[in-house]
Design a protein around this motif. Structure first.
Motif, PDB file in Angstrom:
ATOM      1  N   SER A   1     -15.447   5.111  -0.971  1.00 24.27           N
ATOM      2  CA  SER A   1     -15.244   3.747  -1.502  1.00 24.27           C
ATOM      3  C   SER A   1     -14.999   3.780  -2.999  1.00 24.27           C
ATOM      4  CB  SER A   1     -16.473   2.865  -1.275  1.00 24.27           C
ATOM      5  OG  SER A   1     -16.824   2.823   0.068  1.00 24.27           O
ATOM      6  N   ALA A   2     -15.798   4.593  -3.684  1.00 19.99           N
ATOM      7  CA  ALA A   2     -15.661   4.688  -5.136  1.00 19.99           C
ATOM      8  C   ALA A   2     -14.302   5.273  -5.493  1.00 19.99           C
ATOM      9  CB  ALA A   2     -16.780   5.554  -5.717  1.00 19.99           C
ATOM     10  N   LEU A   3     -13.890   6.275  -4.721  1.00 16.35           N
ATOM     11  CA  LEU A   3     -12.587   6.888  -5.003  1.00 16.35           C
ATOM     12  C   LEU A   3     -11.461   5.894  -4.737  1.00 16.35           C
ATOM     13  CD1 LEU A   3     -11.072   9.408  -5.900  1.00 16.35           C
ATOM     14  CD2 LEU A   3     -11.046  10.166  -3.506  1.00 16.35           C
ATOM     15  N   LYS A   4     -11.612   5.086  -3.715  1.00 15.06           N
ATOM     16  CA  LYS A   4     -10.616   4.042  -3.433  1.00 15.06           C
ATOM     17  C   LYS A   4     -10.460   3.145  -4.657  1.00 15.06           C
ATOM     18  CE  LYS A   4     -10.118  -0.463  -1.546  1.00 15.06           C
ATOM     19  NZ  LYS A   4     -10.627  -1.394  -2.549  1.00 15.06           N
ATOM     20  N   LYS A   5     -11.590   2.758  -5.227  1.00 14.66           N
ATOM     21  CA  LYS A   5     -11.557   1.909  -6.420  1.00 14.66           C
ATOM     22  C   LYS A   5     -10.844   2.626  -7.571  1.00 14.66           C
ATOM     23  CE  LYS A   5     -13.913  -1.749  -8.337  1.00 14.66           C
ATOM     24  NZ  LYS A   5     -14.158  -3.028  -7.646  1.00 14.66           N
ATOM     25  N   LEU A   6     -11.182   3.891  -7.761  1.00 12.84           N
ATOM     26  CA  LEU A   6     -10.580   4.647  -8.869  1.00 12.84           C
ATOM     27  C   LEU A   6      -9.082   4.869  -8.664  1.00 12.84           C
ATOM     28  CD1 LEU A   6     -13.379   7.339  -9.395  1.00 12.84           C
ATOM     29  CD2 LEU A   6     -12.764   5.512 -10.993  1.00 12.84           C
ATOM     30  N   LEU A   7      -8.668   4.952  -7.389  1.00 11.34           N
ATOM     31  CA  LEU A   7      -7.251   5.221  -7.108  1.00 11.34           C
ATOM     32  C   LEU A   7      -6.432   3.945  -6.937  1.00 11.34           C
ATOM     33  CD1 LEU A   7      -7.353   8.229  -4.578  1.00 11.34           C
ATOM     34  CD2 LEU A   7      -7.047   8.294  -7.057  1.00 11.34           C
ATOM     35  N   GLU A   8      -7.054   2.786  -7.080  1.00 10.84           N
ATOM     36  CA  GLU A   8      -6.348   1.530  -6.760  1.00 10.84           C
ATOM     37  C   GLU A   8      -4.967   1.391  -7.378  1.00 10.84           C
ATOM     38  OE1 GLU A   8      -9.492  -1.828  -5.378  1.00 10.84           O
ATOM     39  OE2 GLU A   8      -7.576  -2.473  -6.243  1.00 10.84           O
ATOM     40  N   PRO A   9      -4.807   1.630  -8.678  1.00 13.19           N
ATOM     41  CA  PRO A   9      -3.449   1.473  -9.233  1.00 13.19           C
ATOM     42  C   PRO A   9      -2.433   2.369  -8.540  1.00 13.19           C
ATOM     43  CG  PRO A   9      -5.092   1.716 -10.983  1.00 13.19           C
ATOM     44  CD  PRO A   9      -5.794   1.987  -9.695  1.00 13.19           C
ATOM     45  N   LEU A  10      -2.860   3.591  -8.200  1.00 16.15           N
ATOM     46  CA  LEU A  10      -1.957   4.520  -7.490  1.00 16.15           C
ATOM     47  C   LEU A  10      -1.652   4.000  -6.097  1.00 16.15           C
ATOM     48  CD1 LEU A  10      -3.426   8.107  -8.031  1.00 16.15           C
ATOM     49  CD2 LEU A  10      -1.238   7.201  -8.810  1.00 16.15           C
ATOM     50  N   LEU A  11      -2.681   3.543  -5.406  1.00 14.68           N
ATOM     51  CA  LEU A  11      -2.519   3.095  -4.024  1.00 14.68           C
ATOM     52  C   LEU A  11      -1.675   1.829  -3.945  1.00 14.68           C
ATOM     53  CD1 LEU A  11      -6.209   3.611  -2.828  1.00 14.68           C
ATOM     54  CD2 LEU A  11      -4.258   5.019  -2.160  1.00 14.68           C
ATOM     55  N   ARG A  12      -1.756   1.028  -5.003  1.00 18.58           N
ATOM     56  CA  ARG A  12      -0.935  -0.191  -5.027  1.00 18.58           C
ATOM     57  C   ARG A  12       0.485   0.095  -5.509  1.00 18.58           C
ATOM     58  NH1 ARG A  12      -3.684  -5.007  -4.574  1.00 18.58           N
ATOM     59  NH2 ARG A  12      -5.955  -4.869  -4.579  1.00 18.58           N
ATOM     60  N   GLY A  13       0.746   1.355  -5.813  1.00 20.67           N
ATOM     61  CA  GLY A  13       2.078   1.727  -6.267  1.00 20.67           C
ATOM     62  C   GLY A  13       2.369   1.255  -7.679  1.00 20.67           C
TER      63      GLY A  13
ATOM     64  N   LEU B   1      -3.491  13.477 -11.380  1.00 18.25           N
ATOM     65  CA  LEU B   1      -4.284  12.273 -11.641  1.00 18.25           C
ATOM     66  C   LEU B   1      -5.325  12.060 -10.541  1.00 18.25           C
ATOM     67  CD1 LEU B   1      -4.605   9.891 -13.544  1.00 18.25           C
ATOM     68  CD2 LEU B   1      -2.831   8.675 -12.268  1.00 18.25           C
ATOM     69  N   VAL B   2      -4.925  12.294  -9.295  1.00 19.14           N
ATOM     70  CA  VAL B   2      -5.877  12.160  -8.176  1.00 19.14           C
ATOM     71  C   VAL B   2      -7.045  13.133  -8.381  1.00 19.14           C
ATOM     72  CG1 VAL B   2      -6.217  12.462  -5.684  1.00 19.14           C
ATOM     73  CG2 VAL B   2      -4.128  11.362  -6.528  1.00 19.14           C
ATOM     74  N   LEU B   3      -6.720  14.360  -8.745  1.00 16.39           N
ATOM     75  CA  LEU B   3      -7.780  15.358  -8.967  1.00 16.39           C
ATOM     76  C   LEU B   3      -8.721  14.913 -10.080  1.00 16.39           C
ATOM     77  CD1 LEU B   3      -5.863  18.756  -8.720  1.00 16.39           C
ATOM     78  CD2 LEU B   3      -7.427  17.745  -7.063  1.00 16.39           C
TER      79      LEU B   3
ATOM     80  N   LEU C   1       0.878  -1.170   0.000  1.00 17.34           N
ATOM     81  CA  LEU C   1       0.000   0.000   0.000  1.00 17.34           C
ATOM     82  C   LEU C   1       0.915   1.220   0.000  1.00 17.34           C
ATOM     83  CD1 LEU C   1      -2.794   1.367   0.307  1.00 17.34           C
ATOM     84  CD2 LEU C   1      -2.624   0.992   2.773  1.00 17.34           C
ATOM     85  N   ALA C   2       0.853   2.002  -1.063  1.00 16.36           N
ATOM     86  CA  ALA C   2       1.746   3.159  -1.177  1.00 16.36           C
ATOM     87  C   ALA C   2       1.463   4.156  -0.058  1.00 16.36           C
ATOM     88  CB  ALA C   2       1.558   3.830  -2.538  1.00 16.36           C
ATOM     89  N   SER C   3       2.502   4.844   0.389  1.00 12.06           N
ATOM     90  CA  SER C   3       2.299   5.856   1.442  1.00 12.06           C
ATOM     91  C   SER C   3       1.695   7.114   0.821  1.00 12.06           C
ATOM     92  CB  SER C   3       3.631   6.207   2.106  1.00 12.06           C
ATOM     93  OG  SER C   3       4.421   6.969   1.220  1.00 12.06           O
TER      94      SER C   3
END
Ligand SMILES: [Zn+2]
Lengths: 103, 210
Positions: B195-207, B146-148, B131-133
């Motif tokens: 929750s939806a944003l978590k899904k959308l950010l998954e590739p980023l969050l997984r690094g 990208l987050v925005l 999980l990326a910091s």
């Protein structure tokens, strides 16, 4: 080993255990408590049940960690001034507001 | 609506004499005080309007309307909160009126982005070996952009609750009042939006993101 989607006897057993054993909640129930948990609005007993689910359920643990990280990332991203509009406010907007006020 | 929110606002700690002088001048009709108010506050008000409306032109219209609205009402501003807090509520309210007029707050589907459960109500969630910091995600300008843009992909009626609660830091009750929905509905929407944003950010969050 587990891709998180695997159906099989272990997942089935987990589902039955969470659904039927005392002091346990299903992942779907866990989901509905997340916001109250994070805002510290859960009564002590519910909180203990939630924490226990977190201990025994890898999926919910991973999910909640990523969810919390998402919230942090969102907040931090907007702290960046570049996320806002360009900081120089156009002079004509200021003039327009002041002119409209006079009318 | 905005007025009733302010009644519940906590008393401002120690009035600011300079701010009182500014308000008194504006109420008395002083042009130079009005200009000072505009110049002091228009920058951040525009940033708030842009965050909510995601469009420069709409944000400028919104700020103009909000300021004119503020000038009209400033005589009845009870000064129980800071001027900035009062202007913030007016700006948010004006932005919501624009979104509402454009039907952008209507119910929109978010189901494809919701977490999944199997037939026994067990969560389906692929393992997270990493999980990326927060720091490594937000340190790069391109990743922040990208987050925005991912936040911008959320349906407006969910996005706006996430913005008002997590970014503008309004209370649940205030958001409920502004959006004319129940507090429990605000909570449900906030949770779904995250929750939806978590899904959308998954590739980023997984690094895994580029
Ligand atoms: Zn679970």
């Amino acid at each position: 080993m587990t891709d998180g989607r695997r159906t099989g006897p272990m997942r089935w057993m987990k589902g039955m255990m969470l659904k039927h054993m005392p002091l346990m909640i299903t992942c779907a129930e866990f989901e509905s408590f997340i916001l109250a948990y994070l805002e510290d609005e859960l009564p002590a007993r519910e909180r203990a049940v939630f924490d226990f689910h977190l201990k025994i359920c890898r999926e919910c643990r991973d999910y909640l960690a990523a969810y919390r990280r998402t919230v942090e990332v969102g907040k931090k991203t907007f702290e960046d001034p570049a996320a806002a509009v360009p900081d120089a406010v156009p002079e004509d907007l200021i003039k327009a507001v002041l002119a409209a006020r006079r009318t | 609506m905005v007025e009733s929110l302010l009644k519940t606002a906590p008393a401002a700690e120690g009035r600011d004499a300079e701010e009182d002088e500014l308000i008194d001048g504006v109420v008395a009709g002083s042009e130079s005080h009005a200009e000072r108010l505009v110049r002091t506050h228009i920058g951040w008000m525009r940033a708030v309007a842009f965050r909510l409306l995601r469009d420069d032109g709409l944000a400028d219209d919104c700020v103009q309307e909000a300021l004119l609205n503020a000038f009209q009402k400033i005589g009845s501003f009870e000064r129980r909160s800071r001027l900035k807090t009062w202007l913030h509520r007016i700006t948010v309210n004006q932005a919501l009126m624009k979104l509402r007029a454009m039907k952008r707050l209507n119910e929109q589907p978010i189901d494809p982005l919701m977490p999944e459960f199997d037939e026994n109500a067990c969560r389906i969630e692929a393992p997270w070996p990493r999980l990326a910091s927060t720091e490594e995600i937000v340190e790069r300008e391109s990743v922040r952009a990208l987050v925005l843009s991912k936040i911008g992909e959320l349906p407006d009626n969910y996005r706006i609750v996430l913005m008002l609660r997590d970014i503008e830091e309004l209370e649940t009750a205030e958001v409920a009042e502004l959006l004319e929905i129940s507090e429990s509905n605000v909570k449900v929407r906030l949770h779904r939006a995250r929750s939806a944003l978590k899904k959308l950010l998954e590739p980023l969050l997984r690094g895994e993101a580029t």
